[in-house]
Design a protein around this motif. Structure first.
Motif, short mmCIF file in Angstrom:
data_model
loop_
_atom_site.label_atom_id
_atom_site.label_comp_id
_atom_site.label_asym_id
_atom_site.label_seq_id
_atom_site.Cartn_x
_atom_site.Cartn_y
_atom_site.Cartn_z
N THR A 84 6.54 36.34 -20.85
CA THR A 84 5.14 36.13 -21.19
C THR A 84 4.28 36.56 -20.00
O THR A 84 4.75 36.59 -18.87
N THR A 85 3.03 36.90 -20.29
CA THR A 85 2.10 37.20 -19.20
C THR A 85 1.19 36.00 -18.92
O THR A 85 0.30 36.09 -18.08
N ASP A 86 1.44 34.88 -19.61
CA ASP A 86 0.60 33.69 -19.44
C ASP A 86 0.87 33.05 -18.08
O ASP A 86 1.98 32.57 -17.81
N VAL A 87 -0.15 33.03 -17.23
CA VAL A 87 0.05 32.54 -15.86
C VAL A 87 0.26 31.03 -15.80
O VAL A 87 0.64 30.50 -14.76
N ARG A 88 0.02 30.34 -16.92
CA ARG A 88 0.30 28.89 -16.92
C ARG A 88 1.78 28.62 -17.11
O ARG A 88 2.26 27.52 -16.90
N ASP A 89 2.54 29.65 -17.51
CA ASP A 89 3.97 29.51 -17.69
C ASP A 89 4.64 29.39 -16.31
O ASP A 89 4.41 30.21 -15.43
N ALA A 90 5.49 28.35 -16.17
CA ALA A 90 6.07 28.06 -14.85
C ALA A 90 6.93 29.22 -14.35
O ALA A 90 6.91 29.57 -13.17
N ALA A 91 7.71 29.83 -15.25
CA ALA A 91 8.57 30.94 -14.84
C ALA A 91 7.73 32.16 -14.44
O ALA A 91 8.05 32.87 -13.48
N ARG A 92 6.63 32.37 -15.17
CA ARG A 92 5.73 33.49 -14.86
C ARG A 92 5.16 33.32 -13.44
O ARG A 92 5.13 34.23 -12.63
N ARG A 93 4.73 32.09 -13.17
CA ARG A 93 4.15 31.81 -11.85
C ARG A 93 5.22 31.95 -10.76
O ARG A 93 4.97 32.54 -9.71
N ALA A 94 6.41 31.45 -11.06
CA ALA A 94 7.50 31.57 -10.08
C ALA A 94 7.83 33.03 -9.82
O ALA A 94 8.10 33.44 -8.69
N HIS A 95 7.77 33.84 -10.89
CA HIS A 95 8.08 35.26 -10.73
C HIS A 95 7.03 35.96 -9.88
O HIS A 95 7.35 36.82 -9.04
N PHE A 96 5.79 35.55 -10.08
CA PHE A 96 4.70 36.12 -9.29
C PHE A 96 4.96 35.88 -7.79
O PHE A 96 4.87 36.80 -6.97
N GLU A 97 5.32 34.65 -7.46
CA GLU A 97 5.61 34.31 -6.05
C GLU A 97 6.86 35.04 -5.56
O GLU A 97 6.90 35.57 -4.45
N TRP A 98 7.89 35.05 -6.38
CA TRP A 98 9.17 35.64 -5.98
C TRP A 98 9.02 37.13 -5.73
O TRP A 98 9.53 37.67 -4.74
N GLN A 99 8.30 37.82 -6.61
CA GLN A 99 8.11 39.25 -6.46
C GLN A 99 7.37 39.57 -5.16
O GLN A 99 7.73 40.51 -4.45
N GLN A 100 6.33 38.77 -4.86
CA GLN A 100 5.61 38.97 -3.59
C GLN A 100 6.55 38.79 -2.41
O GLN A 100 6.57 39.59 -1.49
#
Ligand SMILES: [Zn+2]
Length: 730
Positions: free
Chosen positions: A219-235
């Protein structure tokens, strides 16, 4: 390690360069032991030749070297490796140009540029590979959401690589080490190094699960915990890669750096604060305009990069071709368009870098344009080596707001607010800088009298505290709409984080989009006078409202110069009359806290200005900046037209840049004609204790009419075609 011979060759090239360029401030170490303390600040004009695979053996190398010399270019970026290697690489699967035979096209160009005394960085591009790489390491290829390996979208015989796995971490590390050990380059500049969208390959799946416990988000929904974790992990993963490449390159050659082609404003993905820490030099890859891009966007990039890099050098990469989504990479823009784009970058402190794709020229019309721009730049160099901007207004931008509040709609919900303020400040001729929201400490803010927060929705408690400290120290704020209503991860607060500064309480309701709503102009109850925020609007009983508003209740005494006339039907025409002609709902709050002044607009004046460009909104924003700054500006420019005004301090001088944006094509489409602006009066406040010696116009190359008064100079600039610079020797 670089051999001693290569190292000395590099150092002596720098020595030659230092000798022939009187303004160079860094001096190479001749002992060959310690690294030169930063070559980064020396190059002022960059040249990039991006070779295409069939260039070797076909293009005229001496033509390019002669051109670089005529340009007085002192930095070069040359294609070395990645998707195609232009040197005799020994790394298996590193694809050598099929046209290079036993030659070393990169090495030959490198040596030629060194003979010209240029700094040289090698370019790599790791985003695509050939079939043999796929066959040997299918796991290096990026995988889409459907589980398919990704063919290259433009060159289908190639494959797109995963940026976060062994292809970059192992293979490209080896390539970078080989380049840095074979040639004494000053750095390696990597294009498209950070991936081409979400990757679902086996390495990403496994590494992400190991790091976070989550499966890759779909999902691209930033409220999704995995999405947010991926954002941090990728950085984290990309910054780890950046640090690894930088470490390996420095191990070969301590003066060299890894230089990422990354960075930007609120919509850019990698954290600019970290980028600023990792970079000694950086380049803004803003090649040209497309669609409805204003000409000032190149200056905006310069400001965004500077917010993170401070006084470190920033290059502005411009192309000479027409871009748009169709990418005519071998095309040529109109002379006027190139001149204006580069002038905007230069006026905003960026050093020009032209990029040409393919060393074989299909259209040579740009050569004279770039030569003319660079020749002027070389002559004016002393006045272009800025020490610091003298702007007193800071426009805050926030990547966390774009990510966690804007999400998929970040352009409209975040960036359009910034663009509206930007346009208003340009029209008001206010010099300003941009400020990164994660750099709000005292050191970063001390130059500013005023910060503007255009719907900076996501702010942590700590960031709010920093803004409070700024106000306590005498600073002023302008804020709009939902500024500080969310924490740094986008969770909504019950009240604004900055409620105490705004002097209002959030009432829990956000209205919009509103049709046909207005704002009533109110006189001060005690004096009967209009507030200075309404200057120039006194004749208007009401003006148009924005499109979105936040319900608030004032909790402290504040001036309320505007009240709400609520939305009423706009059809059928018989129904179009206000149901309420007057309310007591404040739509603008202005107060003073010590020496600081706070202006809060609980509506989207900035975004609406960008969309509608109503002059009343522009005037309100300009009035707000003037009133809140509460001081005489460093420069006031009077006269007709639209000008981008910037003001700078150099070691022994001060400059005011005036870029003439008065053009029917300034906001869209290529500029095809430069239209001169009539005389402008430039009133400059001199730095404390400074006295003006010589005053000179650097483009017109003449001494203008000057009136001097203690602490000031008044300069009459007779006309401005594209760009003029008032230089004041101190
Ligand atoms: Zn992957």
């Amino acid at each position: 390690m670089a051999t001693r011979r290569e190292f000395l060759a590099a150092s002596s090239a720098s020595l030659v360069a230092a000798r022939i360029r009187p303004s160079a401030r860094t001096v190479a170490r001749a002992d060959g032991v310690a690294p030169e303390p930063g070559w980064f600040d020396r190059p002022m004009r960059w040249a990039q030749l991006t070779l295409v695979e069939n260039d070797p053996g076909r293009y005229d190398r001496q033509f390019w070297l002669d051109y670089f010399a005529r340009l007085h270019a002192d930095g070069a970026c040359l294609s070395a490796g990645g998707v195609v290697a232009y040197y005799p690489t020994k790394i298996p699967l590193h694809h050598r140009s099929a046209w290079m035979g036993n030659a070393d096209p990169f090495g030959d160009l490198f040596a030629g540029c060194r003979r010209l005394g240029m700094a040289v960085i090698a370019r790599t591009d790791p985003h695509a590979v050939h079939q043999d790489v796929y066959d040997a390491h299918p796991d290096w290829i990026a995988v889409d959401a459907e589980g398919q390996k990704r063919r290259h979208w433009a060159s289908p015989e190639l494959w797109v690589t995963c940026a976060l796995g062994p292809y970059n971490f192992e293979f490209m590390t080896a390539v970078h080490k080989e380049i840095a050990s074979s040639y004494a380059v000053d750095g390696i500049f990597s294009n498209r190094w950070s991936g081409s969208g979400m990757c679902y390959c086996e390495h990403c799946r496994r590494n992400f699960r190991a790091a976070t416990g989550f499966e890759l988000p779909r999902t691209t929904d930033v409220r999704d915990a995995a999405r947010r974790a991926h954002f941090e992990w990728q950085q984290d993963r990309l910054f780890e890669l950046w640090r690894r490449w930088d470490r390996e390159i420095r191990a070969m050659n301590p003066r060299a750096r890894f230089i990422a082609n990354s960075g930007g404003g609120a919509l850019s993905p990698l954290d600019m604060r970290t980028i600023g820490e990792l970079s000694d030099i950086l380049f803004a890859d803003r090649q040209a305009r497309r669609g409805a891009t204003p000409i000032w966007v190149n200056g905006k990039s310069a400001k965004e990069y500077r917010a993170a890099l401070g006084s470190k050098p920033i290059g502005g990469i411009f192309s000479v071709g027409v871009e748009e989504p169709y990418r005519w990479k071998d095309s040529v823009q109109a002379d006027a368009e190139v001149r204006m784009w580069v002038a905007e970058g230069t006026a905003n402190g960026m050093r020009p870098w032209f990029t040409k794709f393919s060393a074989t020229l299909y259209d040579t019309r740009w050569l004279a344009t770039v030569e003319q721009i660079y020749a002027w730049h070389y002559r004016a160099e002393r006045y272009l080596r800025n020490v610091r901007p003298l702007a007193r207004v800071g426009l805050v931008y926030s990547q966390q707001t774009a990510t966690f509040y804007g999400g998929e709609r970040a352009r409209e919900r975040v960036e359009d607010h910034t663009l509206g303020v930007y346009q208003a400040l340009v029209e008001a001729r206010v010099p300003f800088e941009m400020v990164h929201d994660r750099l709000l400490d005292r050191d970063h803010l001390q130059a500013f009298a005023l910060l503007v927060l255009p719907n900076i929705a996501c702010l942590s408690n700590a960031q709010c505290d920093e803004l409070r400290a700024f106000v306590r120290a005498g600073g002023s704020l302008i804020a709009t709409l939902e500024t500080s209503l969310y924490d740094e991860h986008g969770a909504r607060r019950s009240d604004f984080g900055l409620a105490d500064l705004f002097g209002v309480r959030f009432d829990g309701r956000i209205e919009g989009p509103m049709q046909n709503s207005y704002l009533r102009l109110e006189r001060d109850g005690a004096t009967g006078a209009f507030h200075p925020l309404l200057a120039g609007l006194e004749e208007a009983p009401r003006i148009i409202n924005g499109v979105r508003r936040v319900d608030v209740t004032p909790v402290v005494g504040a001036a309320v110069p505007l009240t709400l006339i609520p939305s009423y039907p706009d059809l059928p025409m018989e129904m179009v009359y206000p149901r309420l002609e007057k309310t007591d709902r404040g739509q603008l709050f202005a107060r003073e806290i010590g020496r600081g002044r706070i202006v809060y607009f609980p509506w989207d004046i900035d975004r609406t200005f960008w969309e509608v460009m109503a002059p009343d909104h522009g005037r309100l924003l300009a009035n707000a900046v003037r009133w809140a700054a509460n001081e005489e500006p460093p420069v006031t420019v009077t006269g007709p037209g639209v000008l981008d005004v910037t003001i700078w301090r150099q070691q022994e001088s001060l400059t005011v840049h005036l870029v003439n944006l008065t053009n029917p094509m300034a906001m869209r489409g290529p500029i095809r004609e430069l239209i001169p602006l009539p005389a402008q009066r430039v009133h400059i406040r001199l730095p404390e204790g400074g006295a003006a010696k010589r005053v000179h116009l650097l483009v017109g190359d003449r001494a203008p009419a000057v009136d001097r008064a203690p602490g000031y100079v008044d300069v009459t600039v007779p006309a401005i075609l594209d760009h003029e610079v008032v230089a004041v020797d101190l």
